[in-house]
Write a protein that holds these residues in place. Structure first.
Motif, PDB file in Angstrom:
ATOM      1  N   THR A 236      31.417  44.022  35.716  1.00 19.69           N
ATOM      2  CA  THR A 236      32.524  44.187  36.659  1.00 19.69           C
ATOM      3  C   THR A 236      32.992  42.862  37.261  1.00 19.69           C
ATOM      4  O   THR A 236      34.180  42.699  37.533  1.00 19.69           O
ATOM      5  CB  THR A 236      32.125  45.145  37.780  1.00 19.69           C
ATOM      6  N   THR A 237      32.087  41.926  37.468  1.00 20.73           N
ATOM      7  CA  THR A 237      32.480  40.625  38.045  1.00 20.73           C
ATOM      8  C   THR A 237      33.396  39.877  37.087  1.00 20.73           C
ATOM      9  O   THR A 237      34.476  39.422  37.470  1.00 20.73           O
ATOM     10  CB  THR A 237      31.242  39.776  38.368  1.00 20.73           C
ATOM     11  N   PHE A 238      32.976  39.755  35.829  1.00 24.13           N
ATOM     12  CA  PHE A 238      33.805  39.055  34.850  1.00 24.13           C
ATOM     13  C   PHE A 238      35.103  39.804  34.617  1.00 24.13           C
ATOM     14  O   PHE A 238      36.166  39.193  34.487  1.00 24.13           O
ATOM     15  CB  PHE A 238      33.056  38.881  33.531  1.00 24.13           C
ATOM     16  N   SER A 239      35.032  41.110  34.554  1.00 24.46           N
ATOM     17  CA  SER A 239      36.237  41.927  34.345  1.00 24.46           C
ATOM     18  C   SER A 239      37.253  41.687  35.445  1.00 24.46           C
ATOM     19  O   SER A 239      38.458  41.542  35.185  1.00 24.46           O
ATOM     20  CB  SER A 239      35.867  43.402  34.277  1.00 24.46           C
ATOM     21  N   SER A 240      36.802  41.628  36.685  1.00 25.57           N
ATOM     22  CA  SER A 240      37.695  41.392  37.816  1.00 25.57           C
ATOM     23  C   SER A 240      38.357  40.018  37.715  1.00 25.57           C
ATOM     24  O   SER A 240      39.561  39.871  37.968  1.00 25.57           O
ATOM     25  CB  SER A 240      36.914  41.510  39.122  1.00 25.57           C
ATOM     26  N   LEU A 241      37.588  39.024  37.333  1.00 25.54           N
ATOM     27  CA  LEU A 241      38.139  37.666  37.190  1.00 25.54           C
ATOM     28  C   LEU A 241      39.152  37.605  36.043  1.00 25.54           C
ATOM     29  O   LEU A 241      40.179  36.928  36.152  1.00 25.54           O
ATOM     30  CB  LEU A 241      37.006  36.668  36.952  1.00 25.54           C
TER      31      LEU A 241
END
Length: 219
Positions: free
Chosen positions: A83-88
């Protein structure tokens, strides 16, 4: 009258012989029913009867789900570990557009949440900029532009513009760095030259694949 009695007697004598002949003749329906069975079914029945029935072959050559009707942009955010990479990735217009494009194939090297959160600095921060400008490096309009550029470089360093991506094939990421991958004797994939281990290939969709990384590539 005598002729009728003789004829009837002759018929009674012949009946047992006719019945015996009929019982030894194969029935037409039995033969045609057997012949109508497809060859493979007849063969399986024969092998089963002989006790030599082969095991069913494994038709699944893949170890990850395949959803050709889905795009990378649809599925990247659905993995809780990414989710962190996806958000970025969604914050950049150019990267978001590519992940949703059906014309461009991409291998997404997505670091686990723990890998991104364990970085010594934020993905939009640059060590040289922080050293030169201090805590105000990302304040104001200029600071926002610097942060956006750094964040885009971080995300694009994890996007390979090719899928499928064969082992040993050197490709430049969208950020410009050259990468390739190797597979060790233990079957684990490693992204080179940074030697970042691939946890697994999460999914294959219509415009590429998502690989989950245990670490972060240089950016």
């Amino acid at each position: 009258m005598r002729c009728c009695v003789i004829a009837l007697s002759s018929c009674l004598v012949l009946l047992p012989a006719v019945a015996a002949l009929h019982s030894t003749t194969p029935r037409h329906n039995d033969v045609t029913t057997a012949n109508r069975l497809p060859h493979n079914i007849r063969q399986q029945k024969q092998l089963a009867a002989a006790g030599t029935m082969p095991e069913a072959a494994d038709d699944d050559d893949h170890h990850h789900p395949i959803q050709p009707a889905v795009r990378l942009s649809d599925t990247l955010g659905s993995n809780r570990a990414l989710t962190t990479f996806s958000s970025l990735a969604r914050q950049g217009e150019r990267t978001a557009e590519r992940l949703g494009s059906g014309a461009d194939s991409t291998t997404v090297l997505a670091p686990l949440n723990s890998a991104v959160e364990g970085l010594p600095r934020k993905p939009w921060e640059d060590a040289q900029q922080l050293s030169a400008l201090g805590a105000d490096a990302y304040e104001g309009e200029d600071g926002k532009d610097r942060a956006d550029a750094n964040l885009r470089r971080f995300v694009e360093a994890h996007l390979v513009p090719q899928s499928p991506w064969p082992a040993g094939t050197k490709v430049k990421t969208l950020a410009g760095g050259e990468v390739w991958w190797e597979e060790g004797g233990d079957g684990k994939r490693v992204i080179m030259p940074d030697k970042v281990e691939v946890d697994k290939v999460a999914i294959e969709v219509g415009n590429g694949q998502i690989w989950i990384l245990k670490g972060v590539l240089r950016y």
